[in-house]
Structures are given as C-alpha cells and as structure tokens.
Design a protein around this motif. Structure first.
Motif, PDB file in Angstrom:
ATOM      1  N   PHE A   1       0.553  -1.278  -0.333  1.00  0.00           N
ATOM      2  CA  PHE A   1       0.017   0.010  -0.184  1.00  0.00           C
ATOM      3  C   PHE A   1       0.991   1.558  -0.004  1.00  0.00           C
ATOM      4  O   PHE A   1       0.059   2.052  -0.299  1.00  0.00           O
ATOM      5  CB  PHE A   1      -1.160  -0.051   1.341  1.00  0.00           C
ATOM      6  N   SER A   2       2.199   1.346   0.645  1.00  0.00           N
ATOM      7  CA  SER A   2       3.160   2.757   0.144  1.00  0.00           C
ATOM      8  C   SER A   2       3.396   2.551  -1.162  1.00  0.00           C
ATOM      9  O   SER A   2       3.372   3.966  -1.277  1.00  0.00           O
ATOM     10  CB  SER A   2       4.501   2.213   1.792  1.00  0.00           C
ATOM     11  N   VAL A   3       3.733   1.234  -1.964  1.00  0.00           N
ATOM     12  CA  VAL A   3       4.464   1.873  -2.560  1.00  0.00           C
ATOM     13  C   VAL A   3       3.580   1.934  -3.403  1.00  0.00           C
ATOM     14  O   VAL A   3       3.396   2.703  -5.131  1.00  0.00           O
ATOM     15  CB  VAL A   3       4.489   0.499  -3.522  1.00  0.00           C
ATOM     16  N   ALA A   4       2.097   1.408  -3.682  1.00  0.00           N
ATOM     17  CA  ALA A   4       0.567   2.117  -4.207  1.00  0.00           C
ATOM     18  C   ALA A   4       0.497   3.743  -3.959  1.00  0.00           C
ATOM     19  O   ALA A   4       0.280   4.286  -4.534  1.00  0.00           O
ATOM     20  CB  ALA A   4      -0.115   1.463  -4.032  1.00  0.00           C
ATOM     21  N   THR A   5       0.619   3.859  -2.571  1.00  0.00           N
ATOM     22  CA  THR A   5       0.381   5.570  -2.512  1.00  0.00           C
ATOM     23  C   THR A   5       1.376   6.125  -3.255  1.00  0.00           C
ATOM     24  O   THR A   5       1.218   7.389  -3.318  1.00  0.00           O
ATOM     25  CB  THR A   5       0.172   5.301  -0.482  1.00  0.00           C
ATOM     26  N   ALA A   6       2.956   5.781  -3.057  1.00  0.00           N
ATOM     27  CA  ALA A   6       3.994   6.264  -3.158  1.00  0.00           C
ATOM     28  C   ALA A   6       3.728   6.907  -5.084  1.00  0.00           C
ATOM     29  O   ALA A   6       3.588   8.099  -5.933  1.00  0.00           O
ATOM     30  CB  ALA A   6       5.098   5.857  -3.254  1.00  0.00           C
ATOM     31  N   ALA A   7       3.247   5.670  -5.555  1.00  0.00           N
ATOM     32  CA  ALA A   7       2.471   5.708  -6.709  1.00  0.00           C
ATOM     33  C   ALA A   7       1.512   7.036  -8.144  1.00  0.00           C
ATOM     34  O   ALA A   7       2.050   7.515  -7.992  1.00  0.00           O
ATOM     35  CB  ALA A   7       2.276   4.144  -7.670  1.00  0.00           C
ATOM     36  N   VAL A   8       0.268   6.395  -6.909  1.00  0.00           N
ATOM     37  CA  VAL A   8      -0.408   7.295  -6.783  1.00  0.00           C
ATOM     38  C   VAL A   8       0.278   8.787  -6.615  1.00  0.00           C
ATOM     39  O   VAL A   8       0.064  10.036  -7.365  1.00  0.00           O
ATOM     40  CB  VAL A   8      -1.408   7.688  -5.667  1.00  0.00           C
ATOM     41  N   LEU A   9       1.308   9.361  -5.644  1.00  0.00           N
ATOM     42  CA  LEU A   9       1.761  10.533  -5.609  1.00  0.00           C
ATOM     43  C   LEU A   9       2.708  10.622  -6.758  1.00  0.00           C
ATOM     44  O   LEU A   9       2.954  12.281  -7.218  1.00  0.00           O
ATOM     45  CB  LEU A   9       2.577  10.203  -4.333  1.00  0.00           C
ATOM     46  N   GLY A  10       3.061   9.535  -7.217  1.00  0.00           N
ATOM     47  CA  GLY A  10       3.895  10.273  -8.161  1.00  0.00           C
ATOM     48  C   GLY A  10       3.237  10.232  -9.787  1.00  0.00           C
ATOM     49  O   GLY A  10       3.392  11.571 -10.678  1.00  0.00           O
ATOM     50  N   VAL A  11       2.178   9.832  -9.698  1.00  0.00           N
ATOM     51  CA  VAL A  11       1.082  10.646 -10.734  1.00  0.00           C
ATOM     52  C   VAL A  11       0.538  11.589 -10.853  1.00  0.00           C
ATOM     53  O   VAL A  11       0.221  12.157 -11.854  1.00  0.00           O
ATOM     54  CB  VAL A  11       0.330   9.282 -11.565  1.00  0.00           C
ATOM     55  N   PHE A  12       0.064  12.053 -10.428  1.00  0.00           N
ATOM     56  CA  PHE A  12       0.357  13.373  -9.042  1.00  0.00           C
ATOM     57  C   PHE A  12       0.907  14.551 -10.110  1.00  0.00           C
ATOM     58  O   PHE A  12       0.285  15.349 -10.188  1.00  0.00           O
ATOM     59  CB  PHE A  12      -0.735  13.069  -8.075  1.00  0.00           C
TER      60      PHE A  12
END
Length: 806
Positions: free
Chosen positions: A551-562
């Motif tokens: 979930f941390s990686v997924a959150t970091a990925a979403v932050l990167g997308v944003f």
C-alpha cells in the motif's frame, strides 16, 4: 525374712501361677536376688533376708484371702490381728497383672504396707492419691507409641484399626497413640476394647471382632496381655482376620507357644505380624544360677520338684517318688524343652530382681539411720516398721548389682530400645521370631527407626508390602480435597488448575507458578514461558508487513502520478495542495503500521500511537478541508462576497494545521504525564509471555482516539451534506464514501480489539490502520487515477465540458 539378733521380719513376694511353667522364672529371679544379697558383705551385713511366697490365683476372692493371710501372718484370716508379733512383713513385691496389685493395694493401704510391683506400668497404680503406698518398677513407656507411629509412617500406613485392653493402661495408650496419629495425619478406622482377662484366659465374647468384616484397614494394632491376644486366635470366624498385619508388643516365647498351640487348624494366623520387643534383659550371674539350681537346694519348694518330675520324668535321690527313675547329675533347667525357655530373662523377672535390691537397700539405709540416731541404752537391733520405708522408697537413688539405676521416681528419664521382630509361622506348627529392625527413643526429637524390609515375611494374602490407606495417594499434579464428616485420611484427588502445580504426593494444595512460568502437561513442575510478540518472521506479521509495503508503494505511485500530471484539470480541481498532503499522510499511515510489528522497545512504543494519532489526524483533517473547499466553491458561485473571499483566501487550508495542532497538544500531555512503555503480559495466555506496549495513560489514549473519531464524524457529516452538489468529478461523493469506509472500519475496530487477546490485539490494530488507510486511498484517488491513466480524453478542457459526472 530379715533375721536379726532380736526379732525376725517377714518379706513377701506374690507371683502369678498360670498353666505355663515359665512363670516359675519369677520365683527363681527372686531367690537369686535373696541369696546374692544375703552373701553380700556390704548390703545388710550380719542380717539375712527372709521371705514367704503366695500364689496369685485368678480369683478376686482368693486374692483377698491371700492378702488377709499375709496380714494375719498365720494360717487363719484374722483381720486387724497378727498372731505372730515377731513376724511382720515390711514390704510386698507383687503384681504381674496391674489389676491384681490394685485389688490388694486398697487393703494393704490400711496398714501403710509398701507394695513394689514388677508388672507393666499402669496409670491407675501411679495415682498417689488412690495408691500412695504402691511403687512401680516399670516406667511409663510412651516410646512404644512413638515406635508404632514411626513404623506406620515408614510403610505409609495411614488407615489402621486399634484393639486395646479394657483397662486404664489401654485407655492411656489409646489416648497417647491417637494424639500422635493426629499429628502425623494417620487415621483410626475404628478402635475396640478387648475383653478383660484376669490371670487365665477368661474372654468369651468376640463381638469386638465384627467390625473387621466391613473395615478396609489392613493394619491392626493391638495392645493387650497374653489373654487378649489369645482371644483373637480362638474366634470361630478366624478367616475375618487372616491376612491382616498385626502390630503389637511382643510376648514371652512361652506365651506365643501357648497361643499358637490353640490354633492347630490355622498355622498362618499371626504370620507376618510385627512385634516390638524390649532388648534382652541381663542379670549378672543369673544364667549360671539357673544352670546349677535343683530341687535338692530348695527341698521346701515342691514346685521345683514338680518341674523335674514333669519335664525330666525323674526324681532326685531320696525322694518318695519311687516309681520314677533317678535324675542324672547333669539335669538342669538349661536342658528344658525349647518352648519352656527359662534361660531368657523376662521383663518381669528383671523387675523382680531389681525390686528385691530396692527393698534391701532401703532397709540398709533405714538401719544405718536408726543406728546413728539411737541412744546408748537402746536395744542392739532397731525395730523396723513398714510405713517407715516410704520416705526412702520415694527419694532414694538405688543401684542394683549390675550398676543400673533403680530410682522409683515417676519422672525418671531413660533411653528405650526395641527390637522389631517378624513372626513367621511354618506349616508344621512351628514358628520363629526374626529381627527385622530397631527402634530407639530418648526424647521426642531424638529417636530413630531402622527396618530391613527385605527380611519381612508378610501375611500370605499379600504378594508385596501391604497398603493400608483410606484413599489412594494423590500423585503429583493433584491436590487432596477432604470429605466433610470423614477422617482426614479419606479424601478425593482433584487436578490442579492450568496455572498451578503440585510436585509432591498427597499435596494439601497446589502451588501457583510464577508469572513468567507455566505448568507442564502433568502439572508437576513449572516451565519457562516463551516470549511472544507480533514478529516479522510470523506469518501474520509478514503478511501485514507486506500489505503495508504494498500500500505504501501504491500510495507513492499515486503521488508520482499526481506530480507528473499536476497541470491537468483533474489534479488541479479541488485544491491540489490538499491532495498532495493527503497522499503523503496516507503514505505515513501505511508506514506507521510497521511500528507495531517486531520486538517492542521504548522508542517504538512511544512512536506507535503518537504517530498513528498525528498522521491520521492530518489525513482526516485534510479530507475535512477538501470537503469545505467544495462547499465554499459552490457557495462562491452565488451572489455575495463572504464565501468568495473565504475561497480566495484559502481559509480551508487552515483546517489542517489547526486540527493537527490540537492533536499534538493531546499527545504532548500524554507523553508528559504517562507515556507508553514496554510491558509483559503473563496472564492473557497461560503458557506465553506477551511482550507488548502498555499505553500508559488509557485516558490519554482514548482522548487521541476520541478526537480522531470526532474529526472523522465531522468530516463524514460535512461530506454527506455536500454529496449532491454539482461537482464536475463527483468529489464530494467520493469523500463521503471514503469517510463512510473509514468510520465503519474504526467502529468495528473497538469491539473486535477489546475481544481479542495477546498479539492478536496488535494484528487487529494494524489491520484496521491498513484497511482504513486503503479505504481512503481507494475511494478518493482510484477514480482520479482511472481518468488520468485509462481515460486521458476526459482529463482536458473539452472533456471537462462534456463530462456530466463521473
């Protein structure tokens, strides 16, 4: 008699004449002592002891008649009149049976005649108010009860029956034994009085044996005389008491001959009995005297002649028994049959010997005193009266020829030694006493028992050492529960609880293991508890850690997308900075769950809940701020300046620092008053030590949760109110649904958390953190990522105009 130059004085002995000739040894011991004293140059010099002999017939009438003959000093019974003034008895040695001494003691007390008894000690005769003129050579033997108790404890016999004689001696023994048995937790199945015996075998009532039918006791203690033991052997229902272990004081060998001879059909009746025998008495020179004595030395003693005739079938030269052959010159009492053992000194013979010496030494001291106190004109021979002996008998320190103390003080102390013998019967009606142990007694705290079990022959019904218990012993791991109304030896065994042990047999109560230990399966000893916690190596810990990292990686990925698409309309919509703050706080929420996994320490315990409270406060307050932003944006489209000013001034952004500051203050108070610390929980799981973080102040912890819940409820309420606003990307609906998921997770968390124990509580807490954070991430950012990555055509101005609601 004591013959002097002036007048003779008579000295009398009473004996018991039963069917057994072995009692004749009493008379021989008496004669030996008389001759030894009369030959002594130091004791009563120039004087001779004289005597008269009377039989003690087992009849109250004949007993009193003999006493009257004694007092009358003639052949006629003339009370209060002595027809021979020059022949007066000074002392009486009497009583192998205490009842006999008591019978004549009352009569002799009228004349203050001292009576020295040679029978076993009797408490009644020791009563100086009732029998002030009676002196007992035997001492009170309380050591026998100690010896019996020691024997019972040695074999583990705690359930026994008692048979005691129907007299004061039996009652005293019963009282002493009961007292000592109570101290050692030995119980009496039942106690019976044996029929009284006087002189000969007179017992005929055997109802006292009926309780053996229903008794589970295998060990029986008997204290009685020869007649009492004999009464057990002639009962018709002998099978009732076969196969029982009898414990008793040993009788003289000839007495056993008489008892066992009556049981010709029951050769194993007393087989296996354990007997306490006094160590053999010794009288110096007595054995040589017995070897040389013969009827020619005592022609006036027709009993001695009768012994020769009865056992050697011969008569001495010059006798009137012409039909019998003449006895050989080497005929001696040493050649008597084995059952007629006169060479072994009995207790009574030993006491008779000492009694003669006691009286002789008392007379010697009296004469010396009278000679020293007499006037020059007095007669040469002082007059001696019976009552004058009493002061000397009470206080004198007397020594016999062997140097043994003969003080008649009832408080005298001595060392008692017993041989423990095993009675072994053989099919040919023969028997044997085998020494199997020793017991000595000096004081209550100085005693010893030695038993050689391998030498013991038990009754034929036992293949091994018998057991005699009311209840089987409780093995280690169990405790005794006493049954109400039953003796302490009767109990039931109950297993110890899952926190207690008992490491000994018949434990009165179980022992609780220390907090850091737990009982083994058998509950016999404590084992160290293993230390457990939610470790990364555990399957649950590993799964939760992987979930947190994913979930941390997924959150970091979403932050990167944003960050990559920060200039697109969907990212700019609804306050772009708050979206970044929310993503960062969610990333920290996922990472803070890792603080709950692994071995707790002071740092992680403090960071766990403080970090959890702060980052979730930031996340929830950010959602609240985003919701307020949507509401302000909608209100700003209507006429008016206030809402527009608030929207343009960024007032909604101040919600996050204000709400977070309040949580920081609460956490600061928590850390300043009672911070979390590492604790050990030894009670939740009986076999494990749980290393956990104690929250310190529970009130502060629930204040953090309560404040967080208040913010979540407020955010949900505000979002729910704004759910139908015409937002282009349905932002308010997603915020409403995300807060609904968040609140549902934590409302469910509270009952589940308090119903779990141990490390599962940590699992529930970590899972709730991950689930609520994942709910916020998925409900708020998943639709936006879908448009950015999958439907980029909708993430533009043209698409924005055509979009009617996603």
């Amino acid at each position: 008699m004591i013959y002097t130059s002036v007048q003779p004085v008579e000295y009398i002995i009473h004996t018991i004449n039963r069917w057994q000739w072995n009692n004749y040894q009493y008379l021989l011991a008496f004669l030996f002592a008389i001759e030894e004293i009369n030959k002594s140059p130091n004791l009563l010099p120039n004087l001779s002891l004289g005597y008269d002999l009377y039989n003690a017939i087992p009849s109250y009438q004949r007993t009193l008649e003999s006493a009257l003959f004694l007092l009358s000093a003639g052949n006629q019974t003339l009370p209060n009149y002595n027809c021979q003034s020059q022949k007066q008895s000074l002392a009486i040695i009497a009583g192998n049976v205490p009842t006999f001494s008591a019978q004549i003691g009352t009569l002799l007390e009228l004349y203050k005649n001292p009576q020295v008894t040679y029978g076993p000690f009797d408490p009644i005769l020791n009563d100086k108010d009732q029998f002030p003129s009676v002196y007992q050579m035997a001492t009170k033997d309380s050591s026998l009860a100690h010896g019996i108790i020691g024997l019972l404890l040695h074999f583990g016999w705690t359930w026994v029956a008692l048979y005691v004689s129907s007299d004061m001696h039996g009652e005293q023994f019963l009282h002493d034994l009961n007292t000592k048995m109570t101290e050692k937790d030995i119980c009496v199945a039942f106690a019976e009085r044996l029929p009284p015996t006087v002189g000969s075998y007179t017992a005929r009532d055997f109802t006292f044996l009926t309780r053996i039918r229903i008794s589970s006791a295998n060990v029986y203690i008997i204290l009685g005389d020869e007649g009492s033991v004999w009464s057990l052997g002639i009962v018709k229902e002998f099978y009732l008491i076969l196969g029982k272990v009898w414990i008793m004081r040993n009788l003289h060998p000839y007495q056993w001959d008489g008892i066992l001879a009556t049981m010709f059909n029951m050769p194993y009746f007393f087989h296996g009995s354990l007997l306490f025998s006094n160590q053999k008495r010794k009288i110096s020179g007595f054995k040589q005297f017995l070897k040389t004595v013969n009827p020619s030395q005592y022609p006036e003693d027709f009993y001695l002649t009768k012994v020769w005739i009865s056992f050697f079938n011969c008569s001495l030269a010059g006798s009137l028994c012409g039909k019998l052959r003449e006895c050989p010159p080497n005929s001696s009492l040493e050649l008597m049959p084995s059952y007629m053992d006169l060479m072994t000194v009995s207790d009574s013979s030993y006491f008779i010997y000492n009694a003669v010496y006691v009286v002789a030494q008392v007379l010697h001291k009296m004469l010396l005193q009278k000679i020293e106190m007499r006037s020059p004109g007095d007669a040469d021979q002082p007059i001696l009266l019976p009552w004058q002996l009493h002061p000397f008998l009470r206080k004198s320190q007397l020594i016999n020829s062997a140097g043994n103390n003969m003080t008649l003080d009832e408080k005298r102390k001595y060392v008692t030694q017993y041989d423990i013998q095993n009675l072994v019967n053989f099919p040919n009606d023969s028997w044997l006493l085998v020494k199997v142990g020793d017991f000595f007694y000096k004081t209550r705290h100085d005693q010893g028992l030695v038993v050689n079990e391998e030498m013991i022959k038990w009754p034929v019904s036992f293949k091994k050492t018998p057991e005699s218990v009311c209840s089987q012993s409780c093995v280690p791991g169990f405790q005794k529960i006493h049954q109400e109304g039953r003796p302490v030896c009767c109990f039931i065994c109950v297993s110890c609880t899952d926190r207690d042990i008992s490491n000994q047999t018949d434990a009165e109560q179980c022992i609780q293991c220390p907090a850091e230990e737990y009982p083994n399966t058998e509950r016999t000893h404590c084992l160290p508890k293993p230390v457990i916690f939610l470790a990364f190596e555990d399957s649950l810990g590993m799964a939760l850690a992987c979930m947190a990292l994913c979930f941390s990686v997924a959150t970091a990925a979403v932050l990167g997308v944003f960050l990559k698409h920060q200039d697109t309309p969907i990212v700019k919509a609804n306050n772009q900075p708050l979206s970044f703050i929310l993503l960062i706080s969610l990333l920290l929420c996922f990472l803070c769950s890792l603080l709950f996994i692994g071995h707790p320490n002071t740092a992680t315990c403090i960071l766990q809940h403080v970090t959890f409270g702060l980052v979730f406060t930031v996340a929830v307050s950010t959602i609240l701020a985003k919701t307020i932003t949507v509401i302000l944006a909608f209100k700003a489209m209507k006429p008016g300046r206030i809402m527009r000013r608030l929207l343009l001034s960024g007032a909604s952004n101040s919600v996050v620092p204000i709400c977070s500051l309040i949580q920081v203050i609460i956490c600061g108070i928590w850390l300043g008053t009672s911070p979390p610390f590492v604790d050990i929980d030894s009670h939740t799981e009986p076999r494990n030590l749980i290393i956990m973080c104690n929250k310190g102040s529970v009130t502060a912890f629930y204040c953090v949760l309560g404040y967080l819940g208040f913010l979540a409820l407020g955010s949900f309420t505000v979002a729910f109110q704004a759910r139908n606003l015409p937002d282009t990307f349905n932002e308010t609906r997603f915020l409403t649904f995300s807060m609904l998921v968040f609140c549902s997770v934590w409302v469910t968390f509270l009952p589940v958390y308090h119903s779990t124990k141990g490390k599962l509580m940590v699992v529930v807490e970590v899972f709730s953190i991950l689930a609520s954070s994942a709910g916020l991430l998925g409900c708020i950012f998943a639709p936006k990522c879908f448009i950015i990555l999958i439907r980029p055509d909708k993430n533009c101005s043209k698409g924005l105009r055509k979009h009617k609601g996603f």
